[in-house]
Design a protein around this motif. Structure first.
Motif, PDB file in Angstrom:
ATOM      1  N   ARG A 119       0.833  -1.209   0.000  1.00 17.79           N
ATOM      2  CA  ARG A 119       0.000   0.000   0.000  1.00 17.79           C
ATOM      3  C   ARG A 119       0.869   1.261   0.000  1.00 17.79           C
ATOM      4  O   ARG A 119       0.605   2.215  -0.738  1.00 17.79           O
ATOM      5  CB  ARG A 119      -0.936  -0.036   1.206  1.00 17.79           C
ATOM      6  N   ALA A 122       2.456   1.648  -3.436  1.00 17.32           N
ATOM      7  CA  ALA A 122       1.518   2.141  -4.446  1.00 17.32           C
ATOM      8  C   ALA A 122       1.405   3.659  -4.380  1.00 17.32           C
ATOM      9  O   ALA A 122       1.333   4.346  -5.412  1.00 17.32           O
ATOM     10  CB  ALA A 122       0.151   1.492  -4.248  1.00 17.32           C
ATOM     11  N   VAL A 159      -5.054  -3.719  -2.549  1.00 14.98           N
ATOM     12  CA  VAL A 159      -4.433  -2.414  -2.820  1.00 14.98           C
ATOM     13  C   VAL A 159      -4.899  -1.992  -4.217  1.00 14.98           C
ATOM     14  O   VAL A 159      -4.149  -2.079  -5.198  1.00 14.98           O
ATOM     15  CB  VAL A 159      -2.895  -2.485  -2.748  1.00 14.98           C
ATOM     16  N   ASP A 212      -5.193   0.687  -5.857  1.00 16.84           N
ATOM     17  CA  ASP A 212      -4.475   1.706  -6.611  1.00 16.84           C
ATOM     18  C   ASP A 212      -3.389   1.118  -7.501  1.00 16.84           C
ATOM     19  O   ASP A 212      -2.968   1.746  -8.478  1.00 16.84           O
ATOM     20  CB  ASP A 212      -3.857   2.735  -5.664  1.00 16.84           C
ATOM     21  N   LEU A 213      -2.909  -0.094  -7.183  1.00 13.51           N
ATOM     22  CA  LEU A 213      -1.897  -0.728  -8.017  1.00 13.51           C
ATOM     23  C   LEU A 213      -2.437  -1.100  -9.389  1.00 13.51           C
ATOM     24  O   LEU A 213      -1.662  -1.329 -10.327  1.00 13.51           O
ATOM     25  CB  LEU A 213      -1.342  -1.980  -7.330  1.00 13.51           C
TER      26      LEU A 213
END
Length: 638
Positions: free
Chosen positions: A296, A299, A350, A352-353
């Motif tokens: 996290r 990212a 996560v 956003d990855l």
């Protein structure tokens, strides 16, 4: 894959099935005896590997199948006990000599084809493959030192990389040997070697755990391999040590800024393509919560580094701060040669990855095109193979949908906000990473001690939301963005900076600058002082050097750009040009970048061989403006 697929299901698909023994087959119980002649494995039949036989998810196995006979038949089966079982020929690692344990990592590749039945795999249960695999393991294990470590560059070296990665490859190989229910004696030796190697890795007194933890990807590979080992060889003491070291690793192997130390700085390639996939495997095998927290934070960091090209062709990266490698761009769609896909296992936790991975739809289209190509899948050239590709292909993919990717792209820090400034500080090393987003542009810069000479300091990129990357610093002295004196740019120095919001000192904590400029004053030890002023419509570099100097600006140009010096002299794409002028104007679509230095000076633009992305249209051209030592350069974007 369905969003409902859980980590438990992924583990079951990738690992648990490998623990179930299959029916034994007629093969030598013990082949690895120096001097025993071993038959080569047969060549593939004409037309194999036939592309249409491979499911999309398993296309990555095709070229390695085509390459397998070359790898296996290069194993030394002569009478010399010091080289018997050595995988000669330079297939994967250098140096390729018999004391480099990393050369032997393809034992996993061999074991996978031995143990896993597929319609396209003629080497499943192949006795010749089994015998040569056993010989390779014989040599691999004899290289292990008494303390559990393995060598790489010399026979006496106690190396982190060969031990860390070796734990994973030996553990996965043991899984496959168990699945095939073969070589019980060798399996016992592999288990013993794994316990010793894991003991070396987890030893608190091992210098690999010095703060900060350098070579994070290599340590993480060992921890991921330990997680597999614990599934195969349960041990309460080993598990307790793994949990304790993983918590330590999370604290000291990742910068507070978000990157993974490699060795003591950031590296786009190693962070994204090696470390993150190893961390994902660790998570899939252990469910470790520290791994998720690390992903996290990474990212968040990576979202500042990756520069999205507005036409959707891919990304340019802030690679001038990469300490080891030169991964400067990533295409929107990456084929199965990629090394990063396993990192997508973090996307469910996560999200956003998802921005940084090829979408499921684009990957499917690329694979359909591959399947439709004429002829069999070609073999890989020597030196261009890696057991990581096969190892990571054994896990189900978690690539994002196109919609999920686009949503994650929209959440990038510099797309989510049009006005922020922050310094991501690394207290352990003194490194400082500046990111400033104003309504018309986004800029990144680096200050403080450089982790390696590869890193170039000062401003690193200038990006525009409609035009994309306009200025992109290189890792070379001739392509850095800054002030060169005596041919050496200030970017190749340690730049000590102070930060202001207007005239007030600024700590670097995230702010919304508004109508007040962000100001950075920095200097080299040789007396070159620069004031960087970042306001809402552009930026100014005011340089004061003790003598003659040259401003150099690595512009990224497209063939469709219109570029002229202020006196009207045109600058052609992929050509050299010069003029005595007060500035330069770059027009891209509706966007104009005006670079002005106020007084007529003999400036040049020189082309280069550096291009970005698959289409090669973005090419670096370096603007150079010699001056007497005092110059103010204004960059205005409209």
């Amino acid at each position: 894959m369905s969003p409902r697929v859980t980590r438990r299901a992924l583990i079951a698909a990738a690992g648990a099935a490998a623990l179930a023994p299959a029916t034994t087959f007629a093969a030598p119980a013990r082949a690895a005896v120096p001097g025993t002649p071993l038959a080569p494995i047969a060549a593939l039949p004409p037309g194999a590997p036939a592309r249409h036989l491979f499911s999309q998810a398993e296309q990555r196995f095709a070229r390695y199948l085509a390459t397998l006979p070359g790898i296996v038949n290069d194993i030394d089966t002569g009478t010399n006990p010091d080289t018997y079982g050595h995988l000669a020929g330079g297939w994967s690692r250098t140096p390729a000599g018999p004391t480099n344990a990393r050369v032997q990592e393809h034992v996993f590749t061999m074991s996978w084809y031995l143990a896993n039945p597929r319609a396209w795999n003629p080497y499943h249960r192949d006795p010749a493959l089994l015998a040569r695999l056993d010989a390779a393991l014989f040599h691999y294990l004899r290289l292990q030192h008494a303390d559990g470590s393995f060598p790489e560059y010399s026979g006496t070296e106690h190396g982190l990389a060969p031990t860390g990665f070796g734990i994973g490859y030996l553990a996965r190989t043991l899984e496959n040997l168990r699945r095939a229910d073969v070589l019980p004696e060798t399996r016992g030796r592999v288990g013993t070697a794994l316990r010793r190697a894991v003991g070396w890795l987890l030893d608190r007194d091992n210098p690999i755990w010095d703060v900060p933890v350098e070579w994070s990807n290599q340590v993480c590979a060992g921890l991921a391999g330990t997680a597999i080992t614990l599934q195969l060889l349960p041990d309460s003491a080993m598990r307790a040590a793994f949990t304790e070291r993983m918590a330590y690793f999370a604290r000291y192997a990742q910068s507070p800024a978000g990157f993974f130390y490699d060795p003591t700085g950031s590296d786009i390639n190693y962070n994204f393509e090696v470390m993150l996939p190893e961390l994902a495997e660790l998570y899939l095998r252990s469910g470790n919560a520290d791994a998720v927290r690390m992903a996290r934070l990474f990212a968040e960091w990576f979202g500042h580094q990756m520069l999205r090209e507005p036409d959707g062709s891919g990304w340019l990266t802030y690679y001038a701060v990469s300490a080891r490698t030169a991964s400067a761009a990533y295409d929107e769609t990456i084929g199965d040669e990629d090394r990063q896909t396993l990192g997508s296992a973090f996307i469910p936790v996560v999200p956003d990855l998802a921005a940084f991975y090829t979408s499921r739809e684009d990957k499917a289209a690329a694979r359909a095109a591959w399947a439709a190509e004429p002829g069999p899948a070609p073999a890989l050239p020597k030196g261009d193979t890696s057991p990581r590709i096969v190892a990571h292909a054994t896990y189900p993919e978690r690539l994002p949908s196109r919609a999920a990717k686009q949503a994650a792209v929209a959440r990038l820090p510099y797309l989510r906000s049009t006005d922020f400034a922050e310094v991501r500080d690394d207290e352990l090393t003194g490194q400082q990473y500046l990111y400033v987003r104003r309504p018309g542009y986004y800029l990144g810069a680096f200050f403080g001690p450089r982790p390696t000479t590869t890193v170039k300091a000062g401003p690193g990129f200038l990006w525009h939301p409609a035009a994309g990357t306009l200025v992109h610093a290189q890792q070379t002295t001739t392509g850095a963005w800054g002030t060169a004196t005596g041919g050496v740019p200030d970017a190749a120095s340690t730049l000590t900076a102070e930060y202001l919001h207007g005239t007030a000192r600024w700590t670097g904590a995230r702010i919304t600058p508004g109508g007040t400029p962000v100001v950075v004053r920095y200097r080299t030890t040789t007396g070159v002082a620069t004031t960087l002023t970042l306001d809402r419509t552009g930026l100014t570099r005011a340089v004061r050097a003790p003598g003659a100097a040259t401003e150099q600006v690595p512009l990224v140009l497209l063939p469709t750009d219109t570029v002229t010096f202020a006196d009207g002299t045109p600058v052609g794409y992929d050509t050299n040009a010069g003029a005595t002028a007060t500035g330069l104007v770059l027009r891209r679509g509706a966007t104009t970048l005006t670079v002005s230095w106020g007084t007529p000076l003999a400036a040049t633009v020189g082309t280069s061989s550096r291009t970005y992305l698959r289409d090669g249209r973005r090419r670096v051209h370096v603007l150079r403006v010699p001056h007497g030592g005092s110059l103010d350069v204004r960059y205005a974007v409209s």
